[in-house]
Write an enzyme that holds these catalytic residues in place. Structure first.
Site, PDB file in Angstrom:
ATOM      1  CB  SER A 152      -0.963  -0.041   1.200  1.00  0.00           C
ATOM      2  OG  SER A 152      -1.915   0.987   1.128  1.00  0.00           O
ATOM      3  CG  HIS A 187      -5.666  -0.903  -0.800  1.00  0.00           C
ATOM      4  ND1 HIS A 187      -5.305  -2.069  -0.154  1.00  0.00           N
ATOM      5  CD2 HIS A 187      -4.965   0.104  -0.188  1.00  0.00           C
ATOM      6  CE1 HIS A 187      -4.437  -1.780   0.808  1.00  0.00           C
ATOM      7  NE2 HIS A 187      -4.212  -0.473   0.795  1.00  0.00           N
TER       8      HIS A 187
END
Length: 255
Positions: A152, A187
């Site tokens: 991330s 994501h």
């Protein structure tokens, strides 16, 4: 400033996943990262023994977790240590001086085989790294063969720009380290609004293209700053190139 003359590196950008999204703590992507790190450690060990006139010995790879983006969250660090226990010599670079790890000189990263950057706030990570000189140390470590990986925010940081929720709502951030050209979105299909906003920002030129969008449980491997493969630990996980014409799904290997 980053050194444009870097001539070797391996960077693995995870959209999400690894030990941080595993209920059991096990992860096929983490297993892959350990294989890469073990190869680096074996090569370094063999070269060192050859210089001393001996034979190379198999040793555990040295893996350092960098949880800056989460504010050095202790639970996150403990999950890392549990996931890699017995499989690696684990280290933690704490920029906040968290006990029991304490503050360490970031130059310790140069001794690692794998540097694994955790998720959280991309903006905060970049600010602290620059204040402490971690950005230059990361680039130097990569140039010497250390594997760089991240989840991330830990994936966003390697790019020129990224999609981030560092400021609350999703927003474009044109402040990355620039080791990898273009922009990133983690994501991609895992959080509401990620896919739609990233495509819009790329099309409007608010983020530099081409963009790389990565689902949870997928990772893109870069060799010498160019994408060479996509790996996934779940069948529905993919990575995509996004430009003004739309998105193109990349071929991948399911681990």
């Amino acid at each position: 400033m980053m050194d444009a003359a870097l001539n070797q590196s391996t960077i693995v950008a995870l959209g999400g996943g690894g030990f941080s999204m595993s209920e059991s703590g096990t992860s096929a992507i983490d297993d892959y990262l350990l294989e890469l790190a073990t190869t680096v450690r074996d090569k370094r060990s063999t070269e060192a023994h050859h210089r001393r006139g001996g034979r190379g010995a198999s040793v555990l790879p040295r893996v350092c977790f960098v949880p800056t983006a989460s504010g050095d969250n202790p639970d996150y660090i403990h999950r890392f240590e549990a996931a890699f226990d017995g499989r690696a010599e684990t280290h933690v670079l704490s920029m906040f001086g968290q006990s029991p790890w304490g503050y360490q000189d970031p130059k310790m990263l140069q001794d690692m085989d794998l540097i694994y950057v955790g998720g959280g706030s991309t903006a905060n990570l970049l600010t602290l790294w620059r204040d402490h000189g971690v950005d230059d140390i990361m680039a130097l470590a990569a140039s010497r063969g250390t594997i760089l990986a991240g989840i991330s925010a830990g994936a966003n940081c390697w790019f020129e720009a990224s999609s981030t929720d560092s400021f609350g709502p999703l927003a474009p951030l044109s402040d990355g380290l620039g080791l990898i050209p273009g922009s990133a979105c983690p994501h991609y299909h895992g959080e509401p609004g990620r896919a739609e906003t990233f495509r819009t920002w790329i099309e409007a030129g608010q983020l530099p293209g081409p963009g790389l969008a990565i689902d949870d449980h997928a990772a893109v491997v870069f060799e010498n700053f160019r994408a060479t493969s996509v790996i996934a630990e779940k069948s529905e996980a993919h990575a995509y190139i996004v430009d003004e014409r739309g998105e193109t799904r990349l071929d991948r290997d399911v681990t």
